[in-house]
Write a protein that holds these residues in place. Structure first.
Motif, PDB file in Angstrom:
ATOM      1  N   ILE A  84       0.835  -1.200   0.000  1.00  0.00           N
ATOM      2  CA  ILE A  84       0.000   0.000   0.000  1.00  0.00           C
ATOM      3  C   ILE A  84       0.875   1.257   0.000  1.00  0.00           C
ATOM      4  CG2 ILE A  84      -1.686   1.314   1.346  1.00  0.00           C
ATOM      5  CD1 ILE A  84      -2.864  -1.363   2.249  1.00  0.00           C
ATOM      6  N   SER A  85       1.981   1.235   0.728  1.00  0.00           N
ATOM      7  CA  SER A  85       2.892   2.381   0.744  1.00  0.00           C
ATOM      8  C   SER A  85       3.500   2.620  -0.638  1.00  0.00           C
ATOM      9  CB  SER A  85       4.005   2.167   1.769  1.00  0.00           C
ATOM     10  OG  SER A  85       3.480   2.087   3.073  1.00  0.00           O
ATOM     11  N   LEU A  86       3.751   1.547  -1.379  1.00  0.00           N
ATOM     12  CA  LEU A  86       4.286   1.682  -2.731  1.00  0.00           C
ATOM     13  C   LEU A  86       3.291   2.355  -3.666  1.00  0.00           C
ATOM     14  CD1 LEU A  86       6.210  -1.681  -3.235  1.00  0.00           C
ATOM     15  CD2 LEU A  86       7.178   0.623  -3.279  1.00  0.00           C
ATOM     16  N   ILE A  87       2.011   2.159  -3.406  1.00  0.00           N
ATOM     17  CA  ILE A  87       0.984   2.838  -4.201  1.00  0.00           C
ATOM     18  C   ILE A  87       1.095   4.347  -4.002  1.00  0.00           C
ATOM     19  CG2 ILE A  87      -1.504   3.193  -4.478  1.00  0.00           C
ATOM     20  CD1 ILE A  87      -1.895   0.266  -3.767  1.00  0.00           C
ATOM     21  N   VAL A  88       1.292   4.762  -2.748  1.00  0.00           N
ATOM     22  CA  VAL A  88       1.468   6.188  -2.451  1.00  0.00           C
ATOM     23  C   VAL A  88       2.720   6.718  -3.133  1.00  0.00           C
ATOM     24  CG1 VAL A  88       1.758   7.903  -0.631  1.00  0.00           C
ATOM     25  CG2 VAL A  88       0.319   5.897  -0.231  1.00  0.00           C
ATOM     26  N   LYS A  89       3.799   5.955  -3.036  1.00  0.00           N
ATOM     27  CA  LYS A  89       5.057   6.362  -3.661  1.00  0.00           C
ATOM     28  C   LYS A  89       4.884   6.511  -5.166  1.00  0.00           C
ATOM     29  CE  LYS A  89       9.882   4.878  -4.181  1.00  0.00           C
ATOM     30  NZ  LYS A  89      10.881   3.842  -3.808  1.00  0.00           N
ATOM     31  N   ALA A  90       4.155   5.581  -5.768  1.00  0.00           N
ATOM     32  CA  ALA A  90       3.935   5.624  -7.212  1.00  0.00           C
ATOM     33  C   ALA A  90       3.104   6.843  -7.608  1.00  0.00           C
ATOM     34  CB  ALA A  90       3.242   4.345  -7.671  1.00  0.00           C
ATOM     35  N   SER A  91       2.073   7.138  -6.829  1.00  0.00           N
ATOM     36  CA  SER A  91       1.183   8.246  -7.171  1.00  0.00           C
ATOM     37  C   SER A  91       1.870   9.592  -6.988  1.00  0.00           C
ATOM     38  CB  SER A  91      -0.083   8.189  -6.311  1.00  0.00           C
ATOM     39  OG  SER A  91       0.219   8.376  -4.943  1.00  0.00           O
ATOM     40  N   ARG A  92       2.793   9.690  -6.043  1.00  0.00           N
ATOM     41  CA  ARG A  92       3.463  10.964  -5.775  1.00  0.00           C
ATOM     42  C   ARG A  92       4.711  11.175  -6.622  1.00  0.00           C
ATOM     43  NH1 ARG A  92      -0.407  13.958  -4.384  1.00  0.00           N
ATOM     44  NH2 ARG A  92      -1.703  12.994  -2.785  1.00  0.00           N
ATOM     45  N   THR A  93       5.294  10.098  -7.100  1.00  0.00           N
ATOM     46  CA  THR A  93       6.498  10.223  -7.928  1.00  0.00           C
ATOM     47  C   THR A  93       6.207   9.938  -9.399  1.00  0.00           C
ATOM     48  OG1 THR A  93       7.084   7.910  -7.429  1.00  0.00           O
ATOM     49  CG2 THR A  93       8.027   9.636  -6.034  1.00  0.00           C
ATOM     50  N   HIS A  94       4.914   9.714  -9.707  1.00  0.00           N
ATOM     51  CA  HIS A  94       4.461   9.492 -11.086  1.00  0.00           C
ATOM     52  C   HIS A  94       5.142   8.306 -11.749  1.00  0.00           C
ATOM     53  CE1 HIS A  94       2.374  13.288 -10.733  1.00  0.00           C
ATOM     54  NE2 HIS A  94       3.507  13.875 -10.377  1.00  0.00           N
ATOM     55  N   VAL A  95       5.326   7.250 -10.937  1.00  0.00           N
ATOM     56  CA  VAL A  95       5.837   5.988 -11.456  1.00  0.00           C
ATOM     57  C   VAL A  95       4.661   5.051 -11.650  1.00  0.00           C
ATOM     58  CG1 VAL A  95       7.348   4.012 -10.992  1.00  0.00           C
ATOM     59  CG2 VAL A  95       8.019   6.299 -10.250  1.00  0.00           C
ATOM     60  N   ARG A  96       4.681   4.233 -12.664  1.00  0.00           N
ATOM     61  CA  ARG A  96       3.595   3.294 -12.895  1.00  0.00           C
ATOM     62  C   ARG A  96       3.416   2.390 -11.689  1.00  0.00           C
ATOM     63  NH1 ARG A  96       3.931   0.105 -18.388  1.00  0.00           N
ATOM     64  NH2 ARG A  96       2.020  -0.696 -17.431  1.00  0.00           N
ATOM     65  N   THR A  97       2.165   2.297 -11.195  1.00  0.00           N
ATOM     66  CA  THR A  97       1.886   1.562  -9.960  1.00  0.00           C
ATOM     67  C   THR A  97       2.327   0.107 -10.036  1.00  0.00           C
ATOM     68  OG1 THR A  97      -0.017   2.977  -9.516  1.00  0.00           O
ATOM     69  CG2 THR A  97       0.087   0.883  -8.339  1.00  0.00           C
ATOM     70  N   ALA A  98       1.978  -0.583 -11.103  1.00  0.00           N
ATOM     71  CA  ALA A  98       2.302  -2.007 -11.212  1.00  0.00           C
ATOM     72  C   ALA A  98       3.803  -2.238 -11.152  1.00  0.00           C
ATOM     73  CB  ALA A  98       1.740  -2.553 -12.521  1.00  0.00           C
ATOM     74  N   LYS A  99       4.548  -1.391 -11.847  1.00  0.00           N
ATOM     75  CA  LYS A  99       5.996  -1.528 -11.859  1.00  0.00           C
ATOM     76  C   LYS A  99       6.577  -1.235 -10.485  1.00  0.00           C
ATOM     77  CE  LYS A  99      10.128   0.300 -14.139  1.00  0.00           C
ATOM     78  NZ  LYS A  99      10.631   1.259 -15.144  1.00  0.00           N
ATOM     79  N   SER A 100       6.048  -0.203  -9.830  1.00  0.00           N
ATOM     80  CA  SER A 100       6.548   0.184  -8.527  1.00  0.00           C
ATOM     81  C   SER A 100       6.265  -0.882  -7.475  1.00  0.00           C
ATOM     82  CB  SER A 100       5.917   1.514  -8.102  1.00  0.00           C
ATOM     83  OG  SER A 100       6.306   1.870  -6.811  1.00  0.00           O
ATOM     84  N   VAL A 101       5.071  -1.468  -7.541  1.00  0.00           N
ATOM     85  CA  VAL A 101       4.684  -2.480  -6.563  1.00  0.00           C
ATOM     86  C   VAL A 101       5.536  -3.724  -6.687  1.00  0.00           C
ATOM     87  CG1 VAL A 101       2.832  -4.071  -5.922  1.00  0.00           C
ATOM     88  CG2 VAL A 101       2.326  -1.655  -6.268  1.00  0.00           C
ATOM     89  N   LEU A 102       5.843  -4.117  -7.922  1.00  0.00           N
ATOM     90  CA  LEU A 102       6.588  -5.354  -8.150  1.00  0.00           C
ATOM     91  C   LEU A 102       8.081  -5.200  -7.887  1.00  0.00           C
ATOM     92  CD1 LEU A 102       4.839  -6.634 -11.409  1.00  0.00           C
ATOM     93  CD2 LEU A 102       4.549  -7.492  -9.083  1.00  0.00           C
ATOM     94  N   LYS A 103       8.589  -3.989  -8.079  1.00  0.00           N
ATOM     95  CA  LYS A 103      10.028  -3.773  -7.964  1.00  0.00           C
ATOM     96  C   LYS A 103      10.461  -3.665  -6.501  1.00  0.00           C
ATOM     97  CE  LYS A 103      13.773  -0.766  -9.557  1.00  0.00           C
ATOM     98  NZ  LYS A 103      14.107   0.458 -10.340  1.00  0.00           N
ATOM     99  N   GLY A 104      11.201  -4.611  -6.054  1.00  0.00           N
ATOM    100  CA  GLY A 104      11.793  -4.565  -4.727  1.00  0.00           C
ATOM    101  C   GLY A 104      10.850  -4.813  -3.574  1.00  0.00           C
ATOM    102  N   ILE A 105       9.672  -5.365  -3.849  1.00  0.00           N
ATOM    103  CA  ILE A 105       8.695  -5.532  -2.770  1.00  0.00           C
ATOM    104  C   ILE A 105       9.177  -6.529  -1.719  1.00  0.00           C
ATOM    105  CG2 ILE A 105       7.346  -7.372  -3.892  1.00  0.00           C
ATOM    106  CD1 ILE A 105       4.835  -5.906  -2.817  1.00  0.00           C
ATOM    107  N   GLU A 106       9.903  -7.548  -2.139  1.00  0.00           N
ATOM    108  CA  GLU A 106      10.412  -8.527  -1.178  1.00  0.00           C
ATOM    109  C   GLU A 106      11.446  -7.892  -0.246  1.00  0.00           C
ATOM    110  OE1 GLU A 106      11.901 -11.893  -3.246  1.00  0.00           O
ATOM    111  OE2 GLU A 106       9.949 -12.499  -4.046  1.00  0.00           O
ATOM    112  N   ARG A 107      12.308  -7.069  -0.802  1.00  0.00           N
ATOM    113  CA  ARG A 107      13.350  -6.413   0.002  1.00  0.00           C
ATOM    114  C   ARG A 107      12.728  -5.459   1.023  1.00  0.00           C
ATOM    115  NH1 ARG A 107      15.540  -4.276  -3.789  1.00  0.00           N
ATOM    116  NH2 ARG A 107      14.999  -2.069  -3.620  1.00  0.00           N
TER     117      ARG A 107
END
Length: 244
Positions: A84-107
């Motif tokens: 959910i935090s990655l969704i906020v990051k994506a919306s505020r930094t104008h990064v595609r949500t799907a890409k942002s959520v998948l990238k580095g989520i395990e880390r």
């Protein structure tokens, strides 16, 4: 402070389907303690173990029964928070949500999990000390509140800025002490919302059923919004976003 509320609501409504999907681990996280063969109780939209009976009958089996549910529950909780935090990051930094959520989520999940795990471990130690001093409830509540306040922004710092755990905790403590208004508003609003939902649920279904209704509603709808609030408040430290 009203800007954070509005920004959080905007992000919440704009990404509602994805947020509801990622809120499912919240439900799993809170339901897992039910599988522990120990007395539990439901309060404020969460499930908790009755620690008094644990101290009386503590053995290897009961210890394992405590550790495993806590471990798995925190893991699901961390994943939901990160997603959910990655969704906020994506919306505020104008990064595609799907890409942002998948990238580095395990880390990110691993780091946030360690933060919550250490927090839980400290609470358990404090709980044990409080039990023998006969101030268990008060001591655990006070220490838990203070530590939670200091690490309030740590998960957001890890997800938004990819900070190391120690650096995230230090920056979180510094930010909360410098600008405590967002933390205080978060606590106040969460308590008010849960109290209102609980009152309505009790009035409609009665006390017993209302506990589970509040648990489900808080997991699916309430907690995701307040996770967004945390991330939005953390990102307000950027002057560009603050003035947007």
């Amino acid at each position: 402070m009203g800007g954070v509320l509005n920004d959080s609501l905007e992000t919440y409504s704009a990404n509602l389907k994805l947020i509801l999907l990622f809120s499912i681990p919240f439900i799993i996280a809170f339901l897992i303690p039910l599988f522990a063969p120990l007395p539990t109780f439901i309060s404020a939209g969460g499930i908790f173990l009755r620690t008094a009976s644990i101290f009386i009958n503590l053995n290897v089996i009961s210890l394992i029964a405590i550790v495993i549910p806590i471990f798995v529950s925190l893991l699901f909780l961390s994943f939901a928070f990160v997603a959910i935090s990655l969704i906020v990051k994506a919306s505020r930094t104008h990064v595609r949500t799907a890409k942002s959520v998948l990238k580095g989520i395990e880390r990110y999940t691993a780091k946030v999990f360690l933060v919550w795990l250490v927090f839980e471990f400290i609470l358990i130690i404090v709980n044990i000390i409080g039990y023998f001093l006969n101030i268990q409830a008060a001591l655990t509540a006070i220490v838990g509140f203070v530590i939670f306040m200091l690490i309030f922004y740590a998960p957001s710092a890890i997800v938004v800025d990819n900070k190391r755990i120690i650096r995230a905790i230090k920056d979180s403590a510094r930010l909360v002490l410098r600008e405590p208004q967002y933390f205080l508003m978060w606590i106040f609003l969460l308590l008010i919302v849960l109290a209102v939902i609980d009152a309505f649920a009790i009035g409609i279904t009665g006390t017993l059923a209302s506990r589970y209704i509040v648990l489900i509603i808080s997991s699916i709808f309430v907690l995701p919004y307040f996770v967004i609030f945390q991330a939005e408040a953390y990102m307000k430290r950027f002057s560009i976003i603050r003035n947007a």
